[in-house]
Design an enzyme around this catalytic site. Structure first.
Site, PDB file in Angstrom:
ATOM      1  N   ASP A 148     -27.495  58.653 -25.734  1.00 32.70           N
ATOM      2  CA  ASP A 148     -28.704  59.381 -26.115  1.00 32.70           C
ATOM      3  C   ASP A 148     -29.079  60.388 -25.030  1.00 32.70           C
ATOM      4  O   ASP A 148     -29.419  61.543 -25.308  1.00 32.70           O
ATOM      5  CB  ASP A 148     -29.836  58.380 -26.338  1.00 32.70           C
ATOM      6  CG  ASP A 148     -31.050  58.984 -27.033  1.00 32.70           C
ATOM      7  OD1 ASP A 148     -30.909  60.022 -27.707  1.00 32.70           O
ATOM      8  OD2 ASP A 148     -32.133  58.406 -26.917  1.00 32.70           O
ATOM      9  N   HIS A 185     -28.906  65.676 -32.298  1.00 34.21           N
ATOM     10  CA  HIS A 185     -29.786  64.733 -32.976  1.00 34.21           C
ATOM     11  C   HIS A 185     -29.886  65.013 -34.474  1.00 34.21           C
ATOM     12  O   HIS A 185     -30.104  64.080 -35.260  1.00 34.21           O
ATOM     13  CB  HIS A 185     -31.169  64.733 -32.319  1.00 34.21           C
ATOM     14  CG  HIS A 185     -31.276  63.761 -31.193  1.00 34.21           C
ATOM     15  ND1 HIS A 185     -30.756  64.027 -29.942  1.00 34.21           N
ATOM     16  CD2 HIS A 185     -31.801  62.506 -31.122  1.00 34.21           C
ATOM     17  CE1 HIS A 185     -30.974  62.985 -29.153  1.00 34.21           C
ATOM     18  NE2 HIS A 185     -31.597  62.050 -29.842  1.00 34.21           N
ATOM     19  N   HIS A 243     -26.955  63.252 -35.791  1.00 37.60           N
ATOM     20  CA  HIS A 243     -27.285  61.824 -35.796  1.00 37.60           C
ATOM     21  C   HIS A 243     -28.091  61.471 -37.041  1.00 37.60           C
ATOM     22  O   HIS A 243     -27.816  60.482 -37.727  1.00 37.60           O
ATOM     23  CB  HIS A 243     -28.088  61.436 -34.554  1.00 37.60           C
ATOM     24  CG  HIS A 243     -28.862  60.159 -34.726  1.00 37.60           C
ATOM     25  ND1 HIS A 243     -30.123  60.117 -35.296  1.00 37.60           N
ATOM     26  CD2 HIS A 243     -28.535  58.872 -34.450  1.00 37.60           C
ATOM     27  CE1 HIS A 243     -30.534  58.864 -35.354  1.00 37.60           C
ATOM     28  NE2 HIS A 243     -29.594  58.089 -34.841  1.00 37.60           N
ATOM     29  N   HIS A 251     -28.395  53.968 -31.864  1.00 38.03           N
ATOM     30  CA  HIS A 251     -28.832  55.366 -31.910  1.00 38.03           C
ATOM     31  C   HIS A 251     -27.941  56.229 -31.018  1.00 38.03           C
ATOM     32  O   HIS A 251     -27.449  57.287 -31.434  1.00 38.03           O
ATOM     33  CB  HIS A 251     -30.285  55.428 -31.456  1.00 38.03           C
ATOM     34  CG  HIS A 251     -30.826  56.808 -31.286  1.00 38.03           C
ATOM     35  ND1 HIS A 251     -31.260  57.586 -32.332  1.00 38.03           N
ATOM     36  CD2 HIS A 251     -31.013  57.570 -30.163  1.00 38.03           C
ATOM     37  CE1 HIS A 251     -31.690  58.750 -31.884  1.00 38.03           C
ATOM     38  NE2 HIS A 251     -31.564  58.772 -30.574  1.00 38.03           N
TER      39      HIS A 251
END
Length: 378
Positions: free
Chosen positions: A172, A255, A258, A272
């Site tokens: 992340d 992101h 993601h 995540h």
């Protein structure tokens, strides 16, 4: 000129056995707290938290938490806050528990506190929550007018947590600099509501540098369940620096990809940060980053234990339907991918996703790294 904005929590506390001081900090914020923690986390922290609260004459009221920060979970916490006349809500656990607490604290108009049980994401410091469905699919971002009043992270808890959580946090946090750099080069806005500040960009870059220097020895420390300077550095990079860096430095393609990946059932069960890492590599391919940077990123993330092939997230180039859906979801209006310094469409993301598998397999073979193993969702 465009306005730049920097957001941050009111207080950040980090260190070995910092949890023992939680009551000291909470008593300055509220007198009737409620704690949100799942059964596993509460089993690890109950004694320490209870002793800390007793020292400050604070009541110990704790409720459990499920798996995802859903709209329903948030609304249930609001009802709990109001029925108990609580004046501060505390999340002890992972990113979803923290996101649910922030959202409910805002709706109930009380103060909120983040106590991450692992350095697994940069959610704790931010003034936003990510809301999911019951199945873990991305729904929306919710934005709040302020950040947590306190973020406290005990690095002994981080050392005791499963190593996969620190690996996910590194994935992340690695995206933070790549996305801030892309936002800086373009004209996009950040989650803070303005252009990136120089300070946020510098913090994002510092996070990146600390990770490249300390990630591997920090993982060794967690495997030994011990706190070292390397683990302290990575905890700060994953939590504080990445948190400030993403929120005020900018999110971009990583992101957004993601978020698209959450809709693919093959990826369910991944952290995540694991899915974000695929987004980071796809962003590097998408923006035509230097070959050396892409190849070094693949080697480093392989050594860390992060996925950098579709195989490792349960997909392949033959999953055209799913990859198309991911690309479409990543490029919907309002997604962070549109902060990239050039226009991006679904076809471009689809092509970049297809390219990732071959590039990673070639680099891993050339550098003597293990072949990817197929991930199977449970």
């Amino acid at each position: 000129m465009a306005i730049s904005v920097l957001l941050s929590p009111s207080r950040y506390v980090q260190g070995k056995n910092a949890l023992a001081e939680l009551g000291t900090y909470i008593t300055k914020i509220g007198k009737n707290p409620v704690i949100v923690a799942d059964d596993v986390v509460w089993g690890l922290v109950e004694e320490t938290v209870s002793t800390s609260f007793a020292g400050e004459d604070l009541p110990v009221k704790r409720v459990g938490f499920g798996k995802f920060a859903t709209a329903k979970a948030v609304d249930e916490l609001v009802e709990l806050i109001e029925s108990g006349s609580h004046d501060v809500i505390i999340a002890i656990g992972g990113g979803s528990a923290i996101d649910a607490v922030k959202a409910s604290g805002f709706l109930a108009d009380i103060r909120w506190v983040s106590v991450p049980s692992a350095a697994s994401s940069d959610a704790p410091t931010s003034a936003l929550s990510v809301i999911y469905t019951e199945e873990g699919e991305f729904v929306e971002y919710r934005f709040f007018p302020r950040n947590p009043d306190l973020v406290l992270i005990d690095t002994q808890l981080v050392a005791n947590a499963p190593v996969k959580f620190l690996v996910g946090g590194i994935g992340d946090a690695l995206a933070t600099y790549l996305e801030a750099r892309a936002t800086w080069r373009g004209q996009g806005s950040t989650m803070a509501g303005g252009r990136p500040t120089h300070s946020a960009f510098a913090l994002a870059k510092l996070s990146w540098e600390l990770l490249w220097e300390n990630a591997l020895p920090a993982l060794d420390a967690v495997r030994a369940k011990t706190v070292t300077p390397a683990l302290e550095a990575v905890t700060e990079a994953n939590t504080l620096l990445s948190g400030l860096g993403f929120e005020s430095g900018g999110l971009a393609a990583a992101h957004a990809i993601h978020n698209g990946l959450t809709a693919a059932p093959q990826t369910h069960g991944l952290t995540h940060g694991q899915k974000v890492n695929i987004g980071s590599l796809t962003q590097l391919v998408l923006e035509g980053a230097p070959t050396q940077e892409i190849e070094d990123f693949i080697e480093f993330t392989t050594r860390v234990g992060l996925p950098n092939t579709l195989t490792e997230i349960g997909l392949s180039n033959e999953n055209t339907k799913e990859l198309r859906a991911i690309a479409e979801a990543a490029t919907v209006e309002g997604e962070t991918i549109h902060a990239m310094p050039f226009p991006v469409n679904a076809d471009m993301v689809y092509d970049a996703l297809l390219a990732v598998e071959g590039i990673s397999r070639r680099v891993r073979a050339e550098r003597g790294l293990p072949e990817p193993e197929l991930y199977v969702a449970h």
